[in-house]
Write an enzyme that holds these catalytic residues in place. Structure first.
Site, PDB file in Angstrom:
ATOM      1  N   GLU A  46       0.740  -1.237   0.082  1.00 23.72           N
ATOM      2  CA  GLU A  46      -0.073  -0.027  -0.169  1.00 23.72           C
ATOM      3  C   GLU A  46       0.767   1.317  -0.064  1.00 23.72           C
ATOM      4  O   GLU A  46       0.517   2.149   0.770  1.00 23.72           O
ATOM      5  CB  GLU A  46      -0.879  -0.061   1.254  1.00 23.72           C
ATOM      6  CG  GLU A  46      -1.718  -1.332   1.087  1.00 23.72           C
ATOM      7  CD  GLU A  46      -2.871  -1.164   2.251  1.00 23.72           C
ATOM      8  OE1 GLU A  46      -2.979  -0.279   3.113  1.00 23.72           O
ATOM      9  OE2 GLU A  46      -3.874  -2.033   2.267  1.00 23.72           O
ATOM     10  N   ASN A  91       2.129  -5.393  -3.017  1.00 23.20           N
ATOM     11  CA  ASN A  91       0.727  -5.444  -2.820  1.00 23.20           C
ATOM     12  C   ASN A  91      -0.125  -4.111  -2.578  1.00 23.20           C
ATOM     13  O   ASN A  91       0.368  -3.364  -1.793  1.00 23.20           O
ATOM     14  CB  ASN A  91       0.493  -6.421  -1.750  1.00 23.20           C
ATOM     15  CG  ASN A  91      -0.765  -6.947  -1.384  1.00 23.20           C
ATOM     16  OD1 ASN A  91      -1.242  -7.574  -2.317  1.00 23.20           O
ATOM     17  ND2 ASN A  91      -0.974  -6.821  -0.163  1.00 23.20           N
ATOM     18  N   HIS A 130     -10.466  -6.154  -2.553  1.00 22.49           N
ATOM     19  CA  HIS A 130     -11.537  -5.957  -1.442  1.00 22.49           C
ATOM     20  C   HIS A 130     -12.664  -5.208  -2.350  1.00 22.49           C
ATOM     21  O   HIS A 130     -12.564  -4.100  -2.686  1.00 22.49           O
ATOM     22  CB  HIS A 130     -10.878  -4.976  -0.346  1.00 22.49           C
ATOM     23  CG  HIS A 130      -9.952  -5.720   0.472  1.00 22.49           C
ATOM     24  ND1 HIS A 130     -10.167  -6.809   1.232  1.00 22.49           N
ATOM     25  CD2 HIS A 130      -8.766  -5.320   0.478  1.00 22.49           C
ATOM     26  CE1 HIS A 130      -8.876  -7.110   1.751  1.00 22.49           C
ATOM     27  NE2 HIS A 130      -8.137  -6.290   1.393  1.00 22.49           N
ATOM     28  N   GLU A 133      -6.151 -10.653  -1.454  1.00 30.25           N
ATOM     29  CA  GLU A 133      -7.096 -10.379  -0.172  1.00 30.25           C
ATOM     30  C   GLU A 133      -8.287 -10.268  -0.513  1.00 30.25           C
ATOM     31  O   GLU A 133      -9.302  -9.672  -0.037  1.00 30.25           O
ATOM     32  CB  GLU A 133      -6.365  -8.939   0.429  1.00 30.25           C
ATOM     33  CG  GLU A 133      -5.173  -8.919   0.913  1.00 30.25           C
ATOM     34  CD  GLU A 133      -4.486  -7.791   1.782  1.00 30.25           C
ATOM     35  OE1 GLU A 133      -5.540  -7.094   2.235  1.00 30.25           O
ATOM     36  OE2 GLU A 133      -3.600  -7.601   1.780  1.00 30.25           O
ATOM     37  N   ASP A 161     -12.216 -10.236  -0.876  1.00 31.94           N
ATOM     38  CA  ASP A 161     -13.297 -10.433  -0.348  1.00 31.94           C
ATOM     39  C   ASP A 161     -14.572  -9.606  -1.082  1.00 31.94           C
ATOM     40  O   ASP A 161     -14.109  -8.424  -1.467  1.00 31.94           O
ATOM     41  CB  ASP A 161     -13.368 -10.077   1.083  1.00 31.94           C
ATOM     42  CG  ASP A 161     -12.604  -8.831   1.383  1.00 31.94           C
ATOM     43  OD1 ASP A 161     -12.477  -7.794   0.742  1.00 31.94           O
ATOM     44  OD2 ASP A 161     -12.165  -8.707   2.689  1.00 31.94           O
TER      45      ASP A 161
HETATM   46  C1  XIL Z   1      -6.379  -6.413   8.191  1.00 34.18           C
HETATM   47  C2  XIL Z   1      -6.674  -7.422   9.103  1.00 34.18           C
HETATM   48  O1  XIL Z   1      -7.761  -8.175   8.397  1.00 34.18           O
HETATM   49  C3  XIL Z   1      -7.307  -6.850  10.323  1.00 34.18           C
HETATM   50  O2  XIL Z   1      -7.678  -7.743  11.123  1.00 34.18           O
HETATM   51  C4  XIL Z   1      -6.393  -5.584  11.110  1.00 34.18           C
HETATM   52  O3  XIL Z   1      -7.104  -5.209  12.137  1.00 34.18           O
HETATM   53  C5  XIL Z   1      -6.246  -4.645  10.132  1.00 34.18           C
HETATM   54  O4  XIL Z   1      -5.449  -5.162   8.874  1.00 34.18           O
HETATM   55  N1  XIL Z   1      -4.941  -4.401   3.626  1.00 34.18           N
HETATM   56  C6  XIL Z   1      -3.932  -5.552   3.997  1.00 34.18           C
HETATM   57  C7  XIL Z   1      -4.356  -6.191   5.183  1.00 34.18           C
HETATM   58  O5  XIL Z   1      -2.997  -5.181   3.407  1.00 34.18           O
HETATM   59  O6  XIL Z   1      -3.104  -6.386   5.950  1.00 34.18           O
HETATM   60  C8  XIL Z   1      -5.460  -5.679   6.125  1.00 34.18           C
HETATM   61  O7  XIL Z   1      -5.705  -6.531   7.115  1.00 34.18           O
HETATM   62  C9  XIL Z   1      -6.630  -5.358   5.015  1.00 34.18           C
HETATM   63  C10 XIL Z   1      -6.357  -4.486   4.174  1.00 34.18           C
END
Ligand code: XIL
Length: 297
Positions: free
Chosen positions: A127, A169, A205, A232, A234
Site C-alpha cells: 500500500e 501489494n 477488496h 486479499e 473479499d
Molecule cells: C487487516 C486485518 O484483516 C485486520 O485484522 C487488522 O485489524 C487490520 O488489517 N489491507 C491489508 C491487510 O494489506 O493487512 C489488512 O488486514 C486489510 C487491508
C-alpha cells in the site's frame, strides 16, 4: 474436484486464505482451512508491529504458529507484509530519516532471514501508492526517507531469502486507473533496471464484483514479466456470487495469474464486519459464493 485448493491445482494454481493464530483452536475453522486451502497468509502475525514490537527485539511466536499450521498440513505460505505505513510498532512511528530507513531495512532483512526458505512469496511493500488521480506515492514516514525506499526493501529481501518471490501489494488497483498505472510504471522501471521484483498483488477488496477492465489490468502486469496474485479477496454486496465467479475467471484467463487468496474464512472472521464478504457463513457452511468459485475454477 471437491475443494477450492484441488480445483485450483487443476490449472497449476493455488487457492488460499488469510488465517489468524488466535483461531487455530477452533476446530470448525481449522477444519475448513485444512480441507479447502493450499496457500496460507497470516492475517496480522507477520506484520511489523507483531514481529518487532521493540526495536531489534523480534517475536515470531504467532507468525510461526501460522507458518507451522500451513507447512505441517502441506500448504505454502505468502508472507505479509514486510513494510507498510500501517501496523507499525510505536517505536518505528516515532522515527524518521536515515534512522527509520536503517530500521526498516534491518526489519526486512531480519524477518525475511527468519522465514528463509519457507515463504512462497513475500509482500515486501504494502500500500505505498496514493489513492486518487496522482498516480504517485502515498505520503508516509517511509516515503519521507526517500523515493528509493521501495527498491531498497526489495533488494534487502532478495539478499535475505533468494528463493522467495517478491511482491508489491495494494488495493484500489483492480482496474486500470491512476493508482494501478503508477504501480505499473514502477514495476516496469524495476524490471528495466534489474531491481528484484517477481509479482504484483491485487488485494481486491470489492463490492459486487471487479471493474470491467480487471482481466485487462491483470494481463498488463503479467506482460511486464511478473506474476499476478489476487491476495486479499473479499466481496460484499448482492452480486457477491457472480463477482467471485468473475474474479476467478479473470485470473484463470491469464497464465501468470498464479493464485487467489480470500481474506478470511467465515463471514464472522472477516475484517469487514457486517458485510459478510467471504465464502463460508458464520457456522462454516458453504455459501453460494463458494459454489460459484468452485464451478469457475
Ligand atoms: C487487516 C486485518 O484483516 C485486520 O485484522 C487488522 O485489524 C487490520 O488489517 N489491507 C491489508 C491487510 O494489506 O493487512 C489488512 O488486514 C486489510 C487491508
Amino acid at each position: 474436484a471437491t475443494t477450492l485448493g484441488a480445483a485450483a491445482a487443476q490449472t497449476g494454481r493455488y487457492y488460499g486464505a488469510a488465517i489468524a493464530a488466535g483461531k487455530l483452536g477452533d476446530s470448525t475453522y481449522t477444519g475448513i482451512v485444512n480441507r479447502e486451502f493450499t496457500m496460507i497468509t497470516a492475517e496480522n502475525e507477520m506484520k511489523w508491529d507483531a514481529t518487532e514490537p521493540n526495536r531489534g527485539q523480534f517475536n515470531y511466536s504467532n507468525g510461526d504458529r501460522v507458518l507451522n499450521q500451513a507447512l505441517n498440513n502441506g500448504k505454502r505460505v505468502r508472507g505479509h507484509a514486510l513494510l507498510w505505513h500501517q501496523q507499525q510498532p510505536g517505536w518505528a512511528q516515532g522515527l524518521s530519516g536515515s534512522t527509520l530507513r536503517s530500521a526498516a531495512i534491518n526489519h526486512v532483512t531480519q524477518v525475511a532471514t527468519h522465514y528463509k526458505g519457507k515463504i512462497y512469496a513475500w509482500d515486501v511493500v504494502n500500500e505505498a501508492f496514493a489513492d486518487g488521480s496522482s498516480g504517485g506515492r502515498r505520503d508516509s514516514n517511509l516515503q519521507r526517507t526517500g523515493n528509493d525506499w521501495i527498491e531498497a526493501a526489495f533488494r534487502a529481501a532478495r539478499s535475505a531469502d533468494p528463493n522467495a518471490k517478491l511482491c508489491y501489494n495494494d488495493y484500489n488497483t483492480d482496474g486500470i486507473n491512476a493508482k494501478s498505472t503508477g504501480i505499473y510504471n514502477m514495476v516496469r522501471d524495476f524490471k528495466s533496471r534489474g531491481v528484484p521484483i517477481d509479482c504484483v498483488g491485487l488485494q481486491s477488496h470489492l463490492t459486487n464484483g471487479p471493474p470491467g477492465d480487471y482481466q485487462a489490468n491483470i494481463k498488463r502486469f503479467a506482460d511486464l514479466g511478473v506474476d499476478v496474485q489476487i491476495t486479499e479477496l473479499d466481496i460484499a454486496g448482492s452480486s457477491q456470487a457472480g463477482g467471485y465467479s468473475t474474479v476467478t475467471r479473470a485470473c484463470l484467463a491469464v497464465p501468470r495469474c498464479t493464485g487467489i487468496t480470500v481474506w478470511g474464512v467465515r463471514d464472522s472472521d472477516s475484517w469487514r464486519t457486517g458485510e459478510n464478504p467471504l465464502l463460508f457463513d458464520g457456522s462454516g457452511n458453504k455459501k453460494a459464493a463458494y459454489n460459484s468459485v468452485l464451478d469457475a475454477l
